[in-house]
Design a protein around this motif. Structure first.
Motif, PDB file in Angstrom:
ATOM      1  N   GLY A 112       0.488  -1.056  -0.225  1.00  0.00           N
ATOM      2  CA  GLY A 112       0.223  -0.244   0.073  1.00  0.00           C
ATOM      3  C   GLY A 112       1.152   1.142  -0.432  1.00  0.00           C
ATOM      4  N   ILE A 113       1.913   1.852   0.462  1.00  0.00           N
ATOM      5  CA  ILE A 113       3.061   2.109   1.037  1.00  0.00           C
ATOM      6  C   ILE A 113       3.137   2.806   0.076  1.00  0.00           C
ATOM      7  N   LYS A 114       3.603   1.479  -0.860  1.00  0.00           N
ATOM      8  CA  LYS A 114       4.712   1.533  -2.138  1.00  0.00           C
ATOM      9  C   LYS A 114       4.147   2.593  -3.299  1.00  0.00           C
ATOM     10  N   VAL A 115       2.361   2.155  -3.461  1.00  0.00           N
ATOM     11  CA  VAL A 115       0.778   2.262  -4.214  1.00  0.00           C
ATOM     12  C   VAL A 115       1.019   3.949  -3.840  1.00  0.00           C
ATOM     13  N   LEU A 116       0.787   4.210  -2.748  1.00  0.00           N
ATOM     14  CA  LEU A 116       1.066   5.483  -2.755  1.00  0.00           C
ATOM     15  C   LEU A 116       2.550   6.150  -2.934  1.00  0.00           C
ATOM     16  N   THR A 117       3.159   6.153  -2.721  1.00  0.00           N
ATOM     17  CA  THR A 117       4.154   6.916  -3.021  1.00  0.00           C
ATOM     18  C   THR A 117       4.824   7.143  -4.777  1.00  0.00           C
ATOM     19  N   ASN A 118       3.893   5.722  -5.315  1.00  0.00           N
ATOM     20  CA  ASN A 118       4.510   5.995  -6.810  1.00  0.00           C
ATOM     21  C   ASN A 118       3.323   7.288  -7.497  1.00  0.00           C
ATOM     22  N   VAL A 119       2.577   7.200  -6.916  1.00  0.00           N
ATOM     23  CA  VAL A 119       1.153   8.062  -7.292  1.00  0.00           C
ATOM     24  C   VAL A 119       1.400   9.190  -7.135  1.00  0.00           C
ATOM     25  N   LEU A 120       2.177   9.810  -5.328  1.00  0.00           N
ATOM     26  CA  LEU A 120       2.502  10.609  -5.077  1.00  0.00           C
ATOM     27  C   LEU A 120       3.944  11.558  -5.677  1.00  0.00           C
ATOM     28  N   SER A 121       4.260  10.614  -6.161  1.00  0.00           N
ATOM     29  CA  SER A 121       5.870  10.606  -6.638  1.00  0.00           C
ATOM     30  C   SER A 121       5.808  12.302  -8.027  1.00  0.00           C
ATOM     31  N   GLN A 122       4.294  11.733  -8.422  1.00  0.00           N
ATOM     32  CA  GLN A 122       3.656  12.264 -10.152  1.00  0.00           C
ATOM     33  C   GLN A 122       4.123  13.947  -9.155  1.00  0.00           C
ATOM     34  N   PHE A 123       3.787  13.805  -8.051  1.00  0.00           N
ATOM     35  CA  PHE A 123       2.667  16.172  -7.415  1.00  0.00           C
ATOM     36  C   PHE A 123       4.409  15.924  -6.634  1.00  0.00           C
ATOM     37  N   GLY A 124       5.145  15.766  -6.607  1.00  0.00           N
ATOM     38  CA  GLY A 124       6.337  16.371  -5.742  1.00  0.00           C
ATOM     39  C   GLY A 124       7.402  15.142  -5.438  1.00  0.00           C
ATOM     40  N   GLN A 125       7.911  15.754  -4.745  1.00  0.00           N
ATOM     41  CA  GLN A 125       8.601  15.162  -3.379  1.00  0.00           C
ATOM     42  C   GLN A 125       8.424  14.095  -2.596  1.00  0.00           C
ATOM     43  N   VAL A 126       8.686  13.073  -2.005  1.00  0.00           N
ATOM     44  CA  VAL A 126       7.753  11.852  -1.202  1.00  0.00           C
ATOM     45  C   VAL A 126       8.710  11.930  -0.246  1.00  0.00           C
ATOM     46  N   THR A 127       8.842  11.608   0.996  1.00  0.00           N
ATOM     47  CA  THR A 127       9.702  11.602   1.590  1.00  0.00           C
ATOM     48  C   THR A 127       8.653  10.311   2.923  1.00  0.00           C
ATOM     49  N   VAL A 128       9.359   8.543   2.933  1.00  0.00           N
ATOM     50  CA  VAL A 128       8.731   7.738   3.210  1.00  0.00           C
ATOM     51  C   VAL A 128       8.857   7.871   4.676  1.00  0.00           C
ATOM     52  N   VAL A 129       8.933   7.983   5.876  1.00  0.00           N
ATOM     53  CA  VAL A 129       9.389   6.995   6.841  1.00  0.00           C
ATOM     54  C   VAL A 129       8.035   6.593   7.763  1.00  0.00           C
ATOM     55  N   ALA A 130       8.554   4.866   7.740  1.00  0.00           N
ATOM     56  CA  ALA A 130       7.632   3.864   8.010  1.00  0.00           C
ATOM     57  C   ALA A 130       8.111   2.992   8.946  1.00  0.00           C
ATOM     58  N   PRO A 131       7.046   2.363   9.627  1.00  0.00           N
ATOM     59  CA  PRO A 131       7.374   1.511  10.374  1.00  0.00           C
ATOM     60  C   PRO A 131       8.680   0.211   9.709  1.00  0.00           C
ATOM     61  N   ASP A 182     -13.667 -11.364  -1.684  1.00  0.00           N
ATOM     62  CA  ASP A 182     -12.610 -13.130  -1.105  1.00  0.00           C
ATOM     63  C   ASP A 182     -11.915 -11.799  -0.185  1.00  0.00           C
ATOM     64  N   GLU A 183     -12.373 -11.256   0.544  1.00  0.00           N
ATOM     65  CA  GLU A 183     -10.924 -10.935   1.314  1.00  0.00           C
ATOM     66  C   GLU A 183      -9.477 -10.905   0.805  1.00  0.00           C
ATOM     67  N   ARG A 184      -9.306 -10.084   0.123  1.00  0.00           N
ATOM     68  CA  ARG A 184      -7.695 -10.161  -0.726  1.00  0.00           C
ATOM     69  C   ARG A 184      -8.118  -8.383  -1.250  1.00  0.00           C
ATOM     70  N   ILE A 185      -7.329  -7.684  -1.810  1.00  0.00           N
ATOM     71  CA  ILE A 185      -7.324  -6.363  -1.767  1.00  0.00           C
ATOM     72  C   ILE A 185      -5.918  -6.491  -3.459  1.00  0.00           C
ATOM     73  N   HIS A 186      -6.046  -5.872  -4.472  1.00  0.00           N
ATOM     74  CA  HIS A 186      -5.752  -5.725  -5.634  1.00  0.00           C
ATOM     75  C   HIS A 186      -5.702  -4.528  -6.089  1.00  0.00           C
ATOM     76  N   TYR A 187      -3.655  -4.401  -5.494  1.00  0.00           N
ATOM     77  CA  TYR A 187      -3.538  -2.833  -5.102  1.00  0.00           C
ATOM     78  C   TYR A 187      -2.871  -2.918  -7.549  1.00  0.00           C
ATOM     79  N   ASP A 188      -3.081  -3.217  -7.329  1.00  0.00           N
ATOM     80  CA  ASP A 188      -3.518  -2.427  -8.935  1.00  0.00           C
ATOM     81  C   ASP A 188      -4.839  -1.817  -9.383  1.00  0.00           C
ATOM     82  N   TRP A 189      -5.767  -2.292  -8.963  1.00  0.00           N
ATOM     83  CA  TRP A 189      -6.897  -1.511  -9.288  1.00  0.00           C
ATOM     84  C   TRP A 189      -7.216  -0.416  -7.854  1.00  0.00           C
ATOM     85  N   VAL A 190      -6.032  -0.271  -6.750  1.00  0.00           N
ATOM     86  CA  VAL A 190      -6.504   0.586  -6.195  1.00  0.00           C
ATOM     87  C   VAL A 190      -5.032   1.508  -6.599  1.00  0.00           C
ATOM     88  N   ALA A 191      -4.295   0.832  -7.122  1.00  0.00           N
ATOM     89  CA  ALA A 191      -3.757   2.048  -7.922  1.00  0.00           C
ATOM     90  C   ALA A 191      -4.856   3.267  -9.096  1.00  0.00           C
TER      91      ALA A 191
END
Length: 260
Positions: A19-38, A138-147
């Motif tokens: 999920g954080i990889k999808v978010l970072t990839n989308v956001l990087s089109q709009f500016g500079q992204v700094t990720v600080v995650a557990p 089916d309790e799955r998340i399709h991250y290609d759909w999410v992106a």
């Protein structure tokens, strides 16, 4: 010369979560992204912080648009560390937390580390968005759909002007992009039951109990987040902290006077 927008991103599923990889990839089109995650999954940590042990941080990667750090703490620890060290001189333009593996609707606002980190950001006076993705039947998340869905709606979300001490809680439905019905601004259904206690036994026959998250429960109306997400809408819900309701304060004051 226009300044480049600075985004600070965290989550509660861990720095290596999809999920954080999808978010970072989308956001990087709009500016500079700094990720600080557990450095590992920290789901359900809410607004907890680490005070009895030291935190350790590591820089994992860096390129022209994205820099990634991990911290061995909670989502709020990560947010605090990022703001107090990396952004000590100049605050980010926006904090985003997610994309959580599973919806954060209704009562989840009190438990979710994803929302906890976004809440911490608004305590710093920063605008913040928490994002989560619901599972399919089916309790799955399709991250290609999410992106694809996030890519469709991210720009207007980034441009929303938020009042002080208010974050946006965004949920993406577990449906194919073609079946998404649109975006709705809705209330959070905090009265719908979201967890159940399941009794089990361990290998020695002793009683144990599992906290099970519920999603397929009846919401009250489409105008609330739980039901709207189930019906295929991207939901946006404002979550506020801070000043107490003046009417409630006055009411309590009158009651105290009557009792004294």
């Amino acid at each position: 010369m226009l300044s480049i927008r600075q985004f600070l991103v965290t989550n509660d599923d861990g720095v290596n979560a999809q999920g954080i990889k999808v978010l970072t990839n989308v956001l990087s089109q709009f500016g500079q992204v700094t990720v600080v995650a557990p450095d590992r999954e920290r789901s359900g940590h809410g607004h907890s912080i680490t005070t009895k042990t030291p935190l350790r941080a590591a820089k994992l990667s860096h390129n022209d648009t994205v820099t990634v750090y991990s911290v061995d703490g909670t989502p709020v620890d990560c947010l605090k560390w990022g703001l107090e060290t990396l952004f000590a001189d100049k605050q980010p333009d926006l904090v985003l937390s997610g994309i959580n593996h599973g919806a954060n609707v209704g009562q989840d606002v009190f438990y979710s580390g994803t929302i906890g980190a976004a809440r911490e950001a608004i305590l710093y006076g920063l605008p913040a968005i928490a994002l989560s993705a619901a599972r399919d039947a089916d309790e799955r998340i399709h991250y290609d759909w999410v992106a694809e869905i996030l890519g469709r709606y991210i720009q207007p979300l980034l441009e929303i002007s938020l009042p002080r001490q208010t974050l946006l809680n965004v949920n993406i439905p577990g449906t194919q992009p073609v079946d998404v019905k649109g975006i709705q601004v809705v209330e959070m259904d905090v009265e719908a039951k979201r967890f159940d206690i399941i009794k089990d036994s361990d290998s020695r026959g002793s009683d144990i109990y599992w906290m099970k998250s519920l999603f397929n429960v009846e919401g009250k109306a489409q105008s609330q987040d739980l039901q709207a997400v189930k019906e295929g809408f991207v939901t946006v819900s404002p979550v506020s902290v801070g000043s107490a309701n003046v009417e409630v304060l006055n009411n309590i004051e009158k009651q105290m006077e009557a009792l004294s």
